[in-house]
Write an enzyme that holds these catalytic residues in place. Structure first.
Site: not given
Ligand code: KIV
Length: 371
Positions: A99, A168, A238
């Site tokens: 996202d 995710k 993160e």
């Molecule tokens: O949205 C994204 O790009 C992420 C990564 C930074 C892990 O969640």
């Protein structure tokens, strides 16, 4: 592939014969349909489609094997067809349609505004471009927090409509753990995400690293363990200190994927635009995270190319003969000039004649312009 393609062709042809006897789909259509189903099973049952070759698509078992062998897992985000093709060619293990698209593609200041429909457009484009990596789609803010049913419904759309292999989700509150568990129980592989979870900046008070005191560090490890317990196949860590990431990596049986979490994770992820140094605007230079290494300065290359284009169009050097490939024979030019004159378009006829002569002079020795 040949046999699978032929089987599909037979299947599609016989199905279309029933409804529309004269319609048999083109090979392009069949390959597009084939590509749409990125979750082709590793082993087929009941005589279904042949499994794709093991080197073709990264699966959870590949990731598990890599993890057990102690080989780092490579993850990069992608949001469209060209970035997906680039990841594919580089042999990256996992492609995350993050996202972060909200910020690096749509230009928002946070990840909050992007909608599920927008994410699905990105997912589909990536699914068309990346044939090798495992494809993971992020659940966007506001599409899974209300309850587990909402979370499962959203995850199902990401697979069915987005062509992803897994999803995710961010955070580790009890309701998120319950949602993760429900999604896994619905048959969808889930990657967790702890530490700095950008969708929670409202409660975190901004993009702040996590795990920097005892309570926060313990929470990172506990949350990662809870996500593992819920059935997640991997967890993103993160912006946490390296010792905290190392502790979580050691405590978990599933791979950890670090971003700003130091080298002691099972793999690493970076945002495509950040690692390529693609956004050269001062605003983006300011927001590109400190942990991000720029492996290239693609933004500088783009800026230069655009300035060169502008200059050449302005001074008339582009397009020259090399980039004006479409020909008309001398006989047809003469016929064309006659027709223009008959139409009273003498000026247009003179313009066409002058250009025909000029282009003729710039021909290569073999009589053809270069392609
Ligand atoms: O949205 C994204 O790009 C992420 C990564 C930074 C892990 O969640």
């Amino acid at each position: 592939m040949g046999t699978f393609y032929n089987a599909l062709l037979r299947l599609r042809c016989s199905a279309s014969l029933v409804s529309r006897p004269s319609v048999c789909p083109s090979p392009q259509f069949l390959f597009a349909a084939l590509r749409h189903f990125s979750n082709v099973p590793e082993n087929s049952v009941y005589g279904g489609p042949r499994p794709q070759s093991p080197e073709k698509r990264v699966t959870l078992s590949h990731l598990r094997q890599k993890h057990h062998r102690g080989e780092p897992i490579t993850v990069i985000t992608a949001y469209d067809y060209p970035s997906a093709v680039h990841l594919d060619m580089a042999g990256i293990d996992v492609c995350l349609v993050g996202d972060s698209a909200s910020m690096v593609v749509h230009g928002h200041d946070t990840t909050l505004p992007i909608s599920l429909d927008e994410m699905l457009v990105h997912c589909r484009a990536v699914a068309r471009g990346a044939t090798h990596p495992l494809l993971i789609g992020d659940l966007p803010f506001g599409t899974y927090e209300s309850n587990s049913n909402q979370a499962v419904d959203t995850a199902v759309r990401v697979l069915k409509e987005g062509g992803m292999d897994a999803i995710k989700l961010e955070g580790g509150s009890p309701s998120r753990i319950t949602a993760a568990k429900a999604i896994v129980e619905a048959g969808i592989a889930v990657m967790g995400h702890v530490g700095l979870t950008p969708q929670a900046i409202s409660v975190l008070g901004g993009f702040r690293p996590q795990g920097r005191n005892i309570a926060s560090a313990v929470k990172v490890v506990e949350t990662a363990l809870a996500l593992q317990e819920a059935g997640c196949f991997s967890v993103v860590l993160e912006c946490v200190p390296a010792p905290v990431a190392a502790a979580a990596t050691s405590a978990l049986n599933i791979p950890t994927i670090g971003i700003g979490a130091g080298p002691f994770c099972s793999g690493q992820v970076l945002v495509y635009h950040d690692l390529l140094g693609m956004l050269q605007h001062p605003h983006h230079a300011k927001v590109t995270p400190k942990f991000c290494k720029q492996f290239a300065h693609v933004g500088d290359v783009i800026n230069k190319a655009l300035l060169d284009y502008k200059k050449e169009v302005t001074d008339g050097s582009f397009p020259g003969p090399d980039h004006s490939p479409y020909k008309i024979s001398a006989t047809d030019v003469n016929g064309f000039l006659n027709e223009l004159q008959k139409m009273g378009l003498d000026k247009a006829a003179s313009a066409a004649a002058a250009v025909a002569e000029k282009m003729d002079k710039s021909k290569l020795p073999n009589g053809e312009n270069s392609p």
